[in-house]
Design an enzyme around this catalytic site. Structure first.
Site: not given
Ligand code: AMP
Length: 552
Positions: A245, A247, A252, A267, A297, A336, A412, A418
């Site tokens: 998907e 990102k 969130r 979030r 998102e 999502f 996690r 990602k």
């Molecule tokens: P990170 O903050 O880098 O650990 O990534 C997690 C965050 O990515 C989530 O809390 C979402 O806000 C964001 N996010 C953006 N696009 C997506 C997606 N397609 N699926 C899941 N999370 C996503």
């Protein structure tokens, strides 16, 4: 129960840096409390007055406390001088209470419930005379407080308990006190984000009760987190049965629906329903079931173009003229995940099934309320093309998710990865700074960054960022940090740990200069992470791992 009983526990917890000892002290204390006491005491042990699901935010500034303290017969200058010495208004209040003590003969002892309720009231006062009423509550508490009680009352009001009682310690203490499974306590906290309630259930019904806790409408749940992958190939391999998907570069949102009532949480578990009337409308119109919890998102959009996160953050912070703002900065919702539909909780279902359910229960409105763009393939070339599309649209990169995995709140765990183009970055919190010189004399020009010990919550210095910022960035940092200055000595300032910055760096080195034992070489500002709270900054553990990886 007397507040003094809790204060004695605070003192004991504060007198050791060992996590196990902190855990034992808390476990011993809470094991004899009843359910109602636990609901109050558990948040207070972390210096909190509200559970995550409550809308209120205490938000009391140092200035208000300083003003309250002047009413006890001290000039502002006297208070400020004391404050500069210790950097802790709690200690200032304690010192004042000590002097006052001799003059009072009879005094009722302070009860925990009184402290809790009185501070909760402070948050609720708004409008005319609210400042005066807040100060009255503070004074009423201080007037019946013993010196050590005064210290903790003020620290709690300011939201800085400084005892290192982070989530991990409360989890372990709950498990120990009531002989319940640690994993269950953690799972439940991630689900309903309220230690008071989790502890009450642990006490009354043990593991059996804890197993019954499930998602609740009106209560935020922690988001599942992604692991970072080095490259596309590795992400595809690790995700086993991958769905890819975009990102998105937004925030969130967890949307909850029950009949006509909608909630929107971020979030950081903030309730932002009021700030996003447009999302509320979109949910009412397009979710076809009675009850649901969906995750997605929200991204700011203008003339069909997606905007960077900074634009959206203006909406999160806005408390007035909300309708106007929602027209100026409209949002696009990309859904999502789907955690609950009607009576069925879907956390243990496979992602493929959750996504299918999501497709079934919403009507999509292109560009406004839609499913996150998704591609199911193992073909690296196709994924690369998709990845570049995401980047061309200004998004962060891609998420590679395992279609067979369940949903794991707050963790996690390798169910999604990602992939982003930048080099490794760290999210760190600014705890201090120095005023610049010459041309930069009006700006804060060098920033002390800290990471977090995940067990105790302690913030540990890891480096100083001073070069490589543009004039715009210096201005932005100064504007954001200036209101958070706790005290100044010569050109150095200590800053309330609130602002999280994404930081690039060249290398992590071992170093005795900072408390963490590590130092960043050439740290540089990537951006201010307004979506992250101080609890979410990178941990010492991650830094240790990165260090090991790079020194192999
Ligand atoms: P990170 O903050 O880098 O650990 O990534 C997690 C965050 O990515 C989530 O809390 C979402 O806000 C964001 N996010 C953006 N696009 C997506 C997606 N397609 N699926 C899941 N999370 C996503």
């Amino acid at each position: 129960m007397k507040y003094k009983t809790l204060v004695d526990v605070y003192d004991k917890v504060g007198s050791t840096t060992k996590k196990l000892e902190k855990t034992d002290i808390i476990a011993n204390f809470i094991k004899d409390l009843n359910g109602e006491e636990l609901k109050i005491v558990m948040p207070l042990l972390r210096g909190k007055i509200f559970s995550e699901s409550e809308e209120e935010d205490l938000g009391i500034a140092d200035n208000l406390v300083i003003l309250a303290l002047t009413k006890l017969g001290y000039s502002k200058k006297e208070i400020m001088d004391k404050f500069k010495d210790s950097g802790d208004l709690g200690l200032v209040a304690q010192e004042i209470a000590k002097k006052k003590k001799q003059s009072i003969l009879f005094k009722k002892s302070l009860k925990i419930k009184k402290v809790y309720e009185s501070i909760r009231e402070i948050a609720k006062y708004t409008g005319k005379n609210s400042q005066e009423r807040k100060i009255n509550n503070i004074l009423e508490l201080l007037n019946s407080a013993e010196p050590s009680e005064a210290r903790y009352v003020i620290r709690t009001i300011l939201g800085e308990l400084r005892l290192g009682t982070a989530e991990g310690i409360l989890r372990d203490a709950t498990s120990k006190a009531f002989e319940v499974d640690k994993e269950l306590v953690e799972r439940d906290y991630n689900l309903i984000t309220d230690f008071g309630r989790v502890a009450k259930i642990a006490k009354n019904d043990g593991d059996k009760g804890l197993k019954k806790i499930s998602l609740e409408i009106g209560t935020p749940t922690k988001a599942m987190l992604a692991e970072k992958s080095e490259n596309l190939e590795k992400a595809l391999e690790d995700a086993k049965n991958p769905a890819i998907e975009y990102k998105y570069d937004g925030t969130r949102i967890l949307t909850q629906k029950e009949g006509e009532k909608i909630w929107v949480f971020t979030r950081r578990l903030e309730n932002v329903t009021k700030q996003f009337p447009d999302i509320v409308e979109l949910c009412k119109k397009n979710i076809k079931v009675e009850k649901s919890i969906l995750e997605g998102e929200a991204v700011a959009i203008r003339d069909g173009k997606l905007l960077p996160f900074q634009e959206l953050s203006k909406r999160i912070q806005r408390k007035y003229n909300i309708r106007k703002m929602s027209q100026e900065i409209p949002v696009q919702v990309n859904l999502f995940d789907c955690l609950l539909v009607d009576r069925k909780q879907l956390l243990d279902e496979k992602f493929s099934k959750r996504r299918k359910k999501l497709e079934e229960i919403i009507s999509q409105e292109k560009g406004k309320f839609q499913l996150a763009e998704q591609l199911v393939t193992k073909d690296v070339e196709k994924v690369e093309k998709f990845y570049n599309e995401a980047l061309d649209l200004g998004q962060e990169g891609i998420m590679v998710k395992n279609l067979d995995a369940p949903y794991q709140p707050g963790k996690r765990v390798g169910y999604m990865y990602k992939v982003k183009p930048e080099e490794e970055t760290l999210d760190l919190v600014v705890v201090g700074a120095e005023w610049g010189q010459g041309r930069r004399a009006n700006w804060l020009a060098s920033f002390i960054l800290a990471a977090r010990d995940e067990e105790t919550g302690e913030l540990l210095g890891i480096g100083k960022m001073g070069t490589g910022l543009t004039d715009e960035q210096f201005k932005e940092m100064t504007k954001t940090l200036k209101p958070l200055i706790e005290f100044e000595k010569e050109n150095k300032v200590r800053i309330k740990p609130k602002v999280v910055v994404e930081t690039g760096y060249q290398e992590i080195q071992k170093s005795p200069t900072y408390e963490s034992g590590y130092a960043l070489r050439f740290p540089k500002l990537i951006r201010i992470r307004e979506d992250k709270s101080v609890e979410e900054v990178d941990t010492l553990n991650r830094i240790e791992n990165l260090y090991k990886k790079s020194s192999n």
